[in-house]
Motif scaffolding. Structure first.
Motif, mmCIF file in Angstrom:
data_model
loop_
_atom_site.group_PDB
_atom_site.id
_atom_site.type_symbol
_atom_site.label_atom_id
_atom_site.label_comp_id
_atom_site.label_asym_id
_atom_site.label_seq_id
_atom_site.Cartn_x
_atom_site.Cartn_y
_atom_site.Cartn_z
ATOM 1 N N ALA A 29 1.044 -1.490 -0.008
ATOM 2 C CA ALA A 29 0.190 0.314 -0.053
ATOM 3 C C ALA A 29 1.067 1.008 -0.310
ATOM 4 C CB ALA A 29 -1.043 0.041 1.817
ATOM 5 N N GLU A 30 2.105 0.909 0.542
ATOM 6 C CA GLU A 30 2.727 2.518 0.639
ATOM 7 C C GLU A 30 3.357 2.316 -0.182
ATOM 8 O OE1 GLU A 30 6.390 3.998 2.798
ATOM 9 O OE2 GLU A 30 5.409 3.210 4.597
ATOM 10 N N LEU A 31 3.424 1.369 -1.476
ATOM 11 C CA LEU A 31 4.671 1.895 -2.222
ATOM 12 C C LEU A 31 3.990 1.962 -3.791
ATOM 13 C CD1 LEU A 31 6.730 1.654 -4.518
ATOM 14 C CD2 LEU A 31 6.895 -0.786 -4.741
ATOM 15 N N ALA A 32 2.102 1.543 -3.477
ATOM 16 C CA ALA A 32 1.510 1.871 -4.660
ATOM 17 C C ALA A 32 1.048 3.047 -4.200
ATOM 18 C CB ALA A 32 -0.276 1.173 -3.974
ATOM 19 N N ASN A 33 0.808 3.625 -3.115
ATOM 20 C CA ASN A 33 0.691 5.285 -3.049
ATOM 21 C C ASN A 33 1.765 6.134 -3.097
ATOM 22 O OD1 ASN A 33 -1.620 7.351 -2.416
ATOM 23 N ND2 ASN A 33 0.309 7.789 -0.235
ATOM 24 N N ASP A 34 2.598 5.998 -2.742
ATOM 25 C CA ASP A 34 4.489 6.687 -3.432
ATOM 26 C C ASP A 34 3.936 6.755 -5.235
ATOM 27 O OD1 ASP A 34 5.112 7.461 -1.790
ATOM 28 O OD2 ASP A 34 6.778 6.020 -0.964
ATOM 29 N N ILE A 35 3.638 5.817 -5.979
ATOM 30 C CA ILE A 35 3.474 5.626 -7.035
ATOM 31 C C ILE A 35 2.624 6.123 -7.461
ATOM 32 C CG2 ILE A 35 3.454 3.464 -9.498
ATOM 33 C CD1 ILE A 35 5.326 1.806 -7.701
ATOM 34 N N PHE A 36 1.470 5.789 -6.877
ATOM 35 C CA PHE A 36 0.237 7.006 -7.407
ATOM 36 C C PHE A 36 0.758 8.286 -7.470
ATOM 37 C CE2 PHE A 36 -3.451 9.399 -5.413
ATOM 38 C CZ PHE A 36 -4.607 8.291 -6.760
ATOM 39 N N GLN A 37 0.976 8.763 -6.669
ATOM 40 C CA GLN A 37 1.064 9.961 -6.618
ATOM 41 C C GLN A 37 2.306 10.594 -6.952
ATOM 42 O OE1 GLN A 37 1.920 11.126 -2.062
ATOM 43 N NE2 GLN A 37 0.247 10.227 -1.475
ATOM 44 N N GLU A 38 2.801 9.998 -8.046
ATOM 45 C CA GLU A 38 4.388 10.410 -8.328
ATOM 46 C C GLU A 38 3.730 10.331 -10.062
ATOM 47 O OE1 GLU A 38 8.004 11.121 -9.619
ATOM 48 O OE2 GLU A 38 7.439 11.250 -7.769
ATOM 49 N N THR A 39 2.827 9.541 -10.655
ATOM 50 C CA THR A 39 1.938 9.245 -11.014
ATOM 51 C C THR A 39 1.336 10.941 -12.229
ATOM 52 O OG1 THR A 39 1.696 6.877 -11.108
ATOM 53 C CG2 THR A 39 0.460 8.071 -12.928
ATOM 54 N N PHE A 40 1.291 11.294 -11.025
ATOM 55 C CA PHE A 40 0.374 12.747 -10.784
ATOM 56 C C PHE A 40 1.378 13.551 -10.823
ATOM 57 C CE2 PHE A 40 -3.519 10.118 -10.378
ATOM 58 C CZ PHE A 40 -4.069 10.376 -11.296
ATOM 59 N N ILE A 41 2.035 13.423 -10.221
ATOM 60 C CA ILE A 41 3.266 14.523 -10.517
ATOM 61 C C ILE A 41 3.555 15.164 -11.905
ATOM 62 C CG2 ILE A 41 5.670 14.724 -9.737
ATOM 63 C CD1 ILE A 41 4.978 14.093 -7.088
ATOM 64 N N LYS A 42 4.309 13.383 -12.843
ATOM 65 C CA LYS A 42 4.201 13.483 -14.015
ATOM 66 C C LYS A 42 3.267 13.816 -15.005
ATOM 67 C CE LYS A 42 7.955 10.009 -14.099
ATOM 68 N NZ LYS A 42 9.103 10.745 -14.243
ATOM 69 N N ALA A 43 2.775 13.548 -14.423
ATOM 70 C CA ALA A 43 1.195 14.279 -15.202
ATOM 71 C C ALA A 43 1.218 15.285 -15.707
ATOM 72 C CB ALA A 43 0.000 13.631 -14.907
ATOM 73 N N ILE A 44 0.865 15.913 -14.644
ATOM 74 C CA ILE A 44 0.814 17.506 -14.162
ATOM 75 C C ILE A 44 1.667 18.151 -15.583
ATOM 76 C CG2 ILE A 44 1.547 19.472 -12.986
ATOM 77 C CD1 ILE A 44 -0.082 17.976 -10.460
ATOM 78 N N ALA A 45 3.957 17.842 -14.555
ATOM 79 C CA ALA A 45 4.482 18.008 -15.653
ATOM 80 C C ALA A 45 4.332 17.773 -16.684
ATOM 81 C CB ALA A 45 6.145 17.404 -15.133
ATOM 82 N N THR A 46 3.907 16.840 -17.235
ATOM 83 C CA THR A 46 3.646 16.333 -19.111
ATOM 84 C C THR A 46 2.752 17.516 -19.479
ATOM 85 O OG1 THR A 46 4.132 14.503 -18.899
ATOM 86 C CG2 THR A 46 2.749 14.898 -20.845
ATOM 87 N N ILE A 47 1.846 16.953 -19.344
ATOM 88 C CA ILE A 47 0.532 18.992 -19.406
ATOM 89 C C ILE A 47 0.720 20.236 -19.393
ATOM 90 C CG2 ILE A 47 -2.161 19.761 -18.895
ATOM 91 C CD1 ILE A 47 -2.793 16.970 -17.964
ATOM 92 N N LYS A 48 1.829 20.483 -18.180
ATOM 93 C CA LYS A 48 2.047 21.944 -18.056
ATOM 94 C C LYS A 48 3.079 22.707 -19.312
ATOM 95 C CE LYS A 48 -0.333 24.016 -14.670
ATOM 96 N NZ LYS A 48 -0.763 25.147 -14.830
ATOM 97 N N SER A 49 4.072 21.566 -19.978
ATOM 98 C CA SER A 49 5.073 21.594 -20.356
ATOM 99 C C SER A 49 4.081 21.440 -22.366
ATOM 100 C CB SER A 49 6.493 20.637 -20.193
ATOM 101 O OG SER A 49 5.078 19.443 -20.770
#
Length: 196
Positions: free
Chosen positions: A46-66
């Motif tokens: 669960a902890e690893l899944a939460n970290d990957i989940f959050q990192e996924t949206f950080i990458k999505a934000i960076a890609t969309i904003k760029s």
């Protein structure tokens, strides 16, 4: 927010690019259950899944904003692919870290620094690194300091940080991204070494 739920993913992305952070929150709400379940099903932690989940949206934000996100009505598949790639990256890194062989003659188990007690010099270097990090963090804007300290020193999730600071998850993720970028910039500009 309810009127956003009736919009398509591509419309929500366009609104987000135009500055409507609630649009990205709607996307997160729409896919968080399915995406987290997908990640958790693979990593079984669960902890690893939460970290990957959050990192996924950080990458999505960076890609969309760029401006690198191209809308084809496939946001769900795109965000899942980002998560999948992060899972693969995690397991590759785990494998690389666990593949240290002791079969070579060059490896001296008795003189391995990682297996020895810390020397006085190592302690001084570690203390200097920590002091440099504290100084760098204090140079960040207050909002970036807060999210960084809550995430790394209080081990809070981005959802908890968003609730505590009364901002959207998207805003908390964005502040973390800018905090890290600003720290890297300050390290480069000042020639600071943060490794032993």
């Amino acid at each position: 927010m309810n009127d956003l739920l009736s919009l398509t993913d591509d419309e929500l992305v366009r609104l987000y690019v135009d500055g409507n952070n609630n649009a990205f929150d709607a996307l997160i709400d729409k896919y968080k259950g399915k995406l987290f379940s997908y990640v958790y099903h693979i990593v079984k932690d669960a902890e690893l899944a939460n970290d990957i989940f959050q990192e996924t949206f950080i990458k999505a934000i960076a890609t969309i904003k760029s401006g690198r996100y191209t809308a084809y009505g496939k946001f769900a598949a795109w965000i899942t692919r980002i998560a999948h790639n992060l899972i693969i990256d995690y397991y590759r890194q785990e494998k690389a870290e666990n593949l240290q062989s002791c079969d070579t003659e060059d490896y001296d188990l008795l003189n391995n620094k990682e297996l020895c007690d810390e020397t006085i010099e190592d302690g001084m270097i570690r203390n200097q690194i920590h002091a440099d990090i504290r100084r760098l963090i204090k140079a960040l804007p207050k909002s970036q300091q807060d999210v960084l300290l809550l995430r790394y020193y209080k081990d809070m999730s981005f959802k908890e940080i968003a609730d505590l600071t009364n901002v959207s998850i998207n805003t908390a993720l964005g502040r973390m991204r800018y905090a890290i970028l600003n720290l890297r910039k300050m390290v480069e500009e000042n020639g600071i070494v943060l490794t032993m």
